[in-house]
Design an enzyme around this catalytic site. Structure first.
Site, PDB file in Angstrom:
ATOM      1  N   SER A 122     -73.376 -21.566  27.821  1.00 44.20           N
ATOM      2  CA  SER A 122     -74.036 -21.009  26.640  1.00 44.20           C
ATOM      3  C   SER A 122     -75.546 -21.083  26.758  1.00 44.20           C
ATOM      4  CB  SER A 122     -73.638 -21.802  25.392  1.00 44.20           C
ATOM      5  OG  SER A 122     -72.276 -21.652  25.123  1.00 44.20           O
ATOM      6  N   HIS A 143     -71.803 -14.506  30.527  1.00 46.64           N
ATOM      7  CA  HIS A 143     -71.642 -15.209  29.256  1.00 46.64           C
ATOM      8  C   HIS A 143     -70.844 -14.359  28.278  1.00 46.64           C
ATOM      9  CE1 HIS A 143     -73.645 -17.070  25.479  1.00 46.64           C
ATOM     10  NE2 HIS A 143     -72.541 -17.709  25.780  1.00 46.64           N
ATOM     11  N   GLU A 155     -73.198 -11.267  28.385  1.00 50.73           N
ATOM     12  CA  GLU A 155     -74.591 -11.357  28.836  1.00 50.73           C
ATOM     13  C   GLU A 155     -74.558 -11.630  30.337  1.00 50.73           C
ATOM     14  OE1 GLU A 155     -77.782 -13.214  25.813  1.00 50.73           O
ATOM     15  OE2 GLU A 155     -76.061 -14.511  26.102  1.00 50.73           O
ATOM     16  N   ASN A 194     -77.886 -16.774  22.097  1.00 52.75           N
ATOM     17  CA  ASN A 194     -77.921 -18.137  21.545  1.00 52.75           C
ATOM     18  C   ASN A 194     -79.330 -18.592  21.180  1.00 52.75           C
ATOM     19  OD1 ASN A 194     -75.197 -18.646  21.407  1.00 52.75           O
ATOM     20  ND2 ASN A 194     -75.081 -19.345  23.538  1.00 52.75           N
TER      21      ASN A 194
HETATM   22  C1  CAA Z   1     -71.633 -20.164  21.537  1.00 48.85           C
HETATM   23  C2  CAA Z   1     -71.871 -19.092  22.523  1.00 48.85           C
HETATM   24  O1  CAA Z   1     -72.275 -19.377  23.654  1.00 48.85           O
HETATM   25  C3  CAA Z   1     -71.735 -17.679  22.207  1.00 48.85           C
HETATM   26  C4  CAA Z   1     -70.787 -17.288  21.121  1.00 48.85           C
HETATM   27  O2  CAA Z   1     -69.650 -16.989  21.368  1.00 48.85           O
HETATM   28  S1  CAA Z   1     -71.409 -17.270  19.571  1.00 48.85           S
HETATM   29  C5  CAA Z   1     -70.002 -16.855  18.566  1.00 48.85           C
HETATM   30  C6  CAA Z   1     -69.737 -15.378  18.579  1.00 48.85           C
HETATM   31  N1  CAA Z   1     -68.622 -15.114  17.748  1.00 48.85           N
HETATM   32  C7  CAA Z   1     -68.746 -14.693  16.489  1.00 48.85           C
HETATM   33  O3  CAA Z   1     -69.848 -14.487  15.993  1.00 48.85           O
HETATM   34  C8  CAA Z   1     -67.452 -14.526  15.766  1.00 48.85           C
HETATM   35  C9  CAA Z   1     -67.666 -14.013  14.370  1.00 48.85           C
HETATM   36  N2  CAA Z   1     -66.364 -13.788  13.753  1.00 48.85           N
HETATM   37  C10 CAA Z   1     -65.597 -12.701  14.009  1.00 48.85           C
HETATM   38  O4  CAA Z   1     -65.974 -11.827  14.777  1.00 48.85           O
HETATM   39  C11 CAA Z   1     -64.297 -12.615  13.273  1.00 48.85           C
HETATM   40  O5  CAA Z   1     -64.345 -13.478  12.180  1.00 48.85           O
HETATM   41  C12 CAA Z   1     -63.068 -12.978  14.178  1.00 48.85           C
HETATM   42  C13 CAA Z   1     -62.870 -11.887  15.243  1.00 48.85           C
HETATM   43  C14 CAA Z   1     -63.200 -14.328  14.840  1.00 48.85           C
HETATM   44  C15 CAA Z   1     -61.839 -13.053  13.296  1.00 48.85           C
HETATM   45  O6  CAA Z   1     -61.797 -11.881  12.566  1.00 48.85           O
HETATM   46  P1  CAA Z   1     -61.082 -11.798  11.135  1.00 48.85           P
HETATM   47  O7  CAA Z   1     -61.068 -10.375  10.747  1.00 48.85           O
HETATM   48  O8  CAA Z   1     -61.670 -12.813  10.237  1.00 48.85           O
HETATM   49  O9  CAA Z   1     -59.683 -12.369  11.394  1.00 48.85           O
HETATM   50  P2  CAA Z   1     -58.421 -11.667  11.947  1.00 48.85           P
HETATM   51  O10 CAA Z   1     -58.056 -10.474  11.117  1.00 48.85           O
HETATM   52  O11 CAA Z   1     -57.443 -12.780  12.066  1.00 48.85           O
HETATM   53  O12 CAA Z   1     -58.867 -11.212  13.385  1.00 48.85           O
HETATM   54  C16 CAA Z   1     -59.480  -9.971  13.706  1.00 48.85           C
HETATM   55  C17 CAA Z   1     -58.980  -9.563  15.041  1.00 48.85           C
HETATM   56  O13 CAA Z   1     -59.384 -10.508  16.050  1.00 48.85           O
HETATM   57  C18 CAA Z   1     -58.218 -11.063  16.685  1.00 48.85           C
HETATM   58  N3  CAA Z   1     -58.481 -12.479  16.916  1.00 48.85           N
HETATM   59  C19 CAA Z   1     -59.017 -13.332  16.043  1.00 48.85           C
HETATM   60  N4  CAA Z   1     -59.168 -14.527  16.619  1.00 48.85           N
HETATM   61  C20 CAA Z   1     -58.692 -14.411  17.883  1.00 48.85           C
HETATM   62  C21 CAA Z   1     -58.580 -15.302  18.965  1.00 48.85           C
HETATM   63  N5  CAA Z   1     -58.988 -16.570  18.885  1.00 48.85           N
HETATM   64  N6  CAA Z   1     -58.066 -14.844  20.112  1.00 48.85           N
HETATM   65  C22 CAA Z   1     -57.667 -13.573  20.219  1.00 48.85           C
HETATM   66  N7  CAA Z   1     -57.744 -12.682  19.220  1.00 48.85           N
HETATM   67  C23 CAA Z   1     -58.252 -13.104  18.072  1.00 48.85           C
HETATM   68  C24 CAA Z   1     -57.080 -10.847  15.703  1.00 48.85           C
HETATM   69  O14 CAA Z   1     -55.838 -10.726  16.386  1.00 48.85           O
HETATM   70  C25 CAA Z   1     -57.451  -9.545  15.056  1.00 48.85           C
HETATM   71  O15 CAA Z   1     -57.084  -8.475  15.897  1.00 48.85           O
HETATM   72  P3  CAA Z   1     -56.677  -7.068  15.249  1.00 48.85           P
HETATM   73  O16 CAA Z   1     -57.895  -6.559  14.544  1.00 48.85           O
HETATM   74  O17 CAA Z   1     -56.319  -6.287  16.462  1.00 48.85           O
HETATM   75  O18 CAA Z   1     -55.554  -7.378  14.325  1.00 48.85           O
HETATM   76  N1  NDP Z   2     -67.159 -22.121  22.130  1.00 47.08           N
HETATM   77  C1  NDP Z   2     -67.844 -20.989  22.189  1.00 47.08           C
HETATM   78  O1  NDP Z   2     -67.972 -20.265  21.194  1.00 47.08           O
HETATM   79  C2  NDP Z   2     -68.467 -20.577  23.469  1.00 47.08           C
HETATM   80  C3  NDP Z   2     -68.597 -21.465  24.510  1.00 47.08           C
HETATM   81  N2  NDP Z   2     -69.176 -21.046  25.671  1.00 47.08           N
HETATM   82  C4  NDP Z   2     -69.298 -21.978  26.786  1.00 47.08           C
HETATM   83  O2  NDP Z   2     -68.041 -22.005  27.459  1.00 47.08           O
HETATM   84  C5  NDP Z   2     -67.831 -23.306  28.034  1.00 47.08           C
HETATM   85  C6  NDP Z   2     -66.520 -23.866  27.519  1.00 47.08           C
HETATM   86  O3  NDP Z   2     -66.578 -23.954  26.115  1.00 47.08           O
HETATM   87  P1  NDP Z   2     -65.239 -23.999  25.230  1.00 47.08           P
HETATM   88  O4  NDP Z   2     -64.158 -23.266  25.908  1.00 47.08           O
HETATM   89  O5  NDP Z   2     -65.633 -23.651  23.864  1.00 47.08           O
HETATM   90  O6  NDP Z   2     -64.942 -25.560  25.274  1.00 47.08           O
HETATM   91  P2  NDP Z   2     -63.559 -26.313  25.056  1.00 47.08           P
HETATM   92  O7  NDP Z   2     -63.920 -27.670  24.556  1.00 47.08           O
HETATM   93  O8  NDP Z   2     -62.615 -25.476  24.279  1.00 47.08           O
HETATM   94  O9  NDP Z   2     -63.001 -26.421  26.530  1.00 47.08           O
HETATM   95  C7  NDP Z   2     -63.690 -27.144  27.529  1.00 47.08           C
HETATM   96  C8  NDP Z   2     -62.829 -27.174  28.761  1.00 47.08           C
HETATM   97  O10 NDP Z   2     -63.508 -27.969  29.755  1.00 47.08           O
HETATM   98  C9  NDP Z   2     -62.563 -28.903  30.279  1.00 47.08           C
HETATM   99  N3  NDP Z   2     -63.261 -30.129  30.724  1.00 47.08           N
HETATM  100  C10 NDP Z   2     -63.685 -31.152  29.952  1.00 47.08           C
HETATM  101  N4  NDP Z   2     -64.269 -32.101  30.731  1.00 47.08           N
HETATM  102  C11 NDP Z   2     -64.204 -31.656  31.997  1.00 47.08           C
HETATM  103  C12 NDP Z   2     -64.602 -32.186  33.244  1.00 47.08           C
HETATM  104  N5  NDP Z   2     -65.215 -33.372  33.351  1.00 47.08           N
HETATM  105  N6  NDP Z   2     -64.372 -31.461  34.343  1.00 47.08           N
HETATM  106  C13 NDP Z   2     -63.743 -30.268  34.261  1.00 47.08           C
HETATM  107  N7  NDP Z   2     -63.324 -29.722  33.098  1.00 47.08           N
HETATM  108  C14 NDP Z   2     -63.560 -30.396  31.989  1.00 47.08           C
HETATM  109  C15 NDP Z   2     -61.667 -29.209  29.116  1.00 47.08           C
HETATM  110  O11 NDP Z   2     -60.474 -29.782  29.582  1.00 47.08           O
HETATM  111  P3  NDP Z   2     -59.754 -30.913  28.685  1.00 47.08           P
HETATM  112  O12 NDP Z   2     -59.027 -30.176  27.617  1.00 47.08           O
HETATM  113  O13 NDP Z   2     -58.871 -31.591  29.658  1.00 47.08           O
HETATM  114  O14 NDP Z   2     -60.846 -31.803  28.161  1.00 47.08           O
HETATM  115  C16 NDP Z   2     -61.478 -27.816  28.525  1.00 47.08           C
HETATM  116  O15 NDP Z   2     -60.528 -27.070  29.236  1.00 47.08           O
HETATM  117  C17 NDP Z   2     -69.060 -24.133  27.668  1.00 47.08           C
HETATM  118  O16 NDP Z   2     -69.987 -24.044  28.712  1.00 47.08           O
HETATM  119  C18 NDP Z   2     -69.574 -23.422  26.415  1.00 47.08           C
HETATM  120  O17 NDP Z   2     -70.948 -23.639  26.216  1.00 47.08           O
HETATM  121  C19 NDP Z   2     -69.626 -19.771  25.854  1.00 47.08           C
HETATM  122  C20 NDP Z   2     -69.466 -18.840  24.879  1.00 47.08           C
HETATM  123  C21 NDP Z   2     -68.910 -19.179  23.582  1.00 47.08           C
END
Ligand code: CAA
Ligand code: NDP
Length: 289
Positions: A122, A143, A155, A194
């Protein structure tokens, strides 16, 4: 050229690794999913199956195609199995030391010197991961966004040492093979999305921490007032509060700006194991993990 990639691996089958593996399998690729132990393998397998079933129920995926995607997935705990892969996408927890050690191992194990090593990090600068390998030219960030099977963006992040052909090739792979849309981002902590999103999430946490507004009201405000699909506390819970805190630490380490510091409430919640959706409780209580 992107069509040449047929054998990929995803390391980590948490919420992102499972989603990325599903996307790759649905795109017709041969996918190896590596996890730490058999418990994590089974959890990852169940996560992918649940998501495929959900897509079938929603009418987005044919049941037969879901079955074919499942059969394209192989699971393992031995990183030695990566040897024949053409592309490895790392998606383990957001911890720089864990990731750099893993990149060093991936580099040793993957035999094809032309193979590409990608990270779904991330916020960790890609250069640091590239420098842990002997092939920094073929290390980049791919990403994905959560949930990976649903959100269209990838990304694409090249470091100063990533070759332009690697970036071009992976951009075509993400669009033409995986069906995603891409943007290019510079190799700075947090990349584009992010760097903008996380200060907003941290501001929302500070509002709750100060007692200015409740988590429920902050979320309702942004959902009803700005049509965001989920408010910032619910989104932090979806991402995982450990991951939000780790991203904030990377952003602060890079830019030294106070807006990136993780609020104490966030850090205490992580200490307490209140990680959001994946642990069942964060700013909200969640029914399923
Ligand atoms: C941290 C990082 O590094 C980067 C990041 O990822 S930042 C986070 C980015 N993500 C966001 O901003 C998510 C924002 N939220 C959303 O887009 C929506 O709330 C959501 C898609 C998660 C759920 O949508 P919703 O309308 O509230 O719920 P819901 O109707 O259950 O789901 C919408 C669709 O997504 C699917 N879906 C939801 N969660 C899912 C999951 N975990 N896995 C697979 N499919 C999923 C559902 O099946 C549904 O599909 P259909 O439209 O085909 O039926
Ligand atoms: N969450 C998000 O919305 C997003 C996350 N990311 C990035 O994706 C990556 C994974 O995040 P996310 O899937 O959310 O995290 P989760 O916590 O869901 O999963 C992390 C995974 O890493 C494994 N793990 C933990 N410790 C170790 C280790 N020492 N060596 C190898 N594997 C390990 C875990 O296994 P175990 O279950 O055994 O601990 C698990 O499978 C991160 O880099 C995060 O920043 C990117 C985009 C969106």
């Amino acid at each position: 050229m992107s069509s040449e990639i047929a054998r990929v691996a995803v390391i980590g089958a948490g919420q992102m690794g499972a989603g990325i593996a599903e996307v790759c399998a649905r795109a017709g690729l041969d996918v190896l999913v590596c996890e730490q132990d058999t418990r994590a393998v089974e959890a990852g397998r169940a996560r992918i199956q649940h998501s495929l079933d959900r897509a079938v129920r929603a009418g987005k995926l044919d049941r037969a195609e879901a079955g074919r995607a499942s059969r394209r997935l192989r699971f393992g705990t031995d990183l030695g199995e990566l040897s024949d892969r053409q592309l490895v996408i790392e998606a383990v927890l957001e911890d720089e030391q864990v990731k750099t050690e893993l990149f060093a191992t991936m580099d040793k194990v993957v035999e094809d010197p032309a193979a590409i090593l990608a990270s779904n990090t991330s916020a960790i600068p890609i250069m640091r991961l590239g420098m842990a390998t002997g092939r920094a030219g073929q290390v980049l960030g791919l990403h994905f966004f959560n949930p990976a099977p649903v959100l269209p963006l990838v990304e694409v992040v090249g470091s100063l040492l990533t070759t332009p052909s690697t970036v071009d090739r992976m951009e075509r792979f993400a669009t033409d093979v995986l069906g995603k849309q891409t943007i290019r981002a510079g190799d700075r902590a947090g990349f584009v999305v992010n760097k903008l999103l996380v200060p907003y999430l941290l501001s929302a946490i500070r509002m709750v921490e100060s007692g200015f507004a409740t988590a429920a009201d902050v979320d309702r405000g942004m959902e009803l007032g700005t049509a965001h699909p989920m408010g910032p506390l619910r989104l932090s819970d979806l991402i995982g509060l450990d991951t939000v805190a780790a991203i904030a630490e990377s952003l602060y380490a890079e830019f030294k700006e106070p807006l990136y510091t993780p609020p104490p409430l966030l850090l205490r919640m992580v200490d307490a194991g209140l990680l959001g959706k994946k642990s069942g409780r964060g700013f909200h209580v969640h029914g399923g993990k």
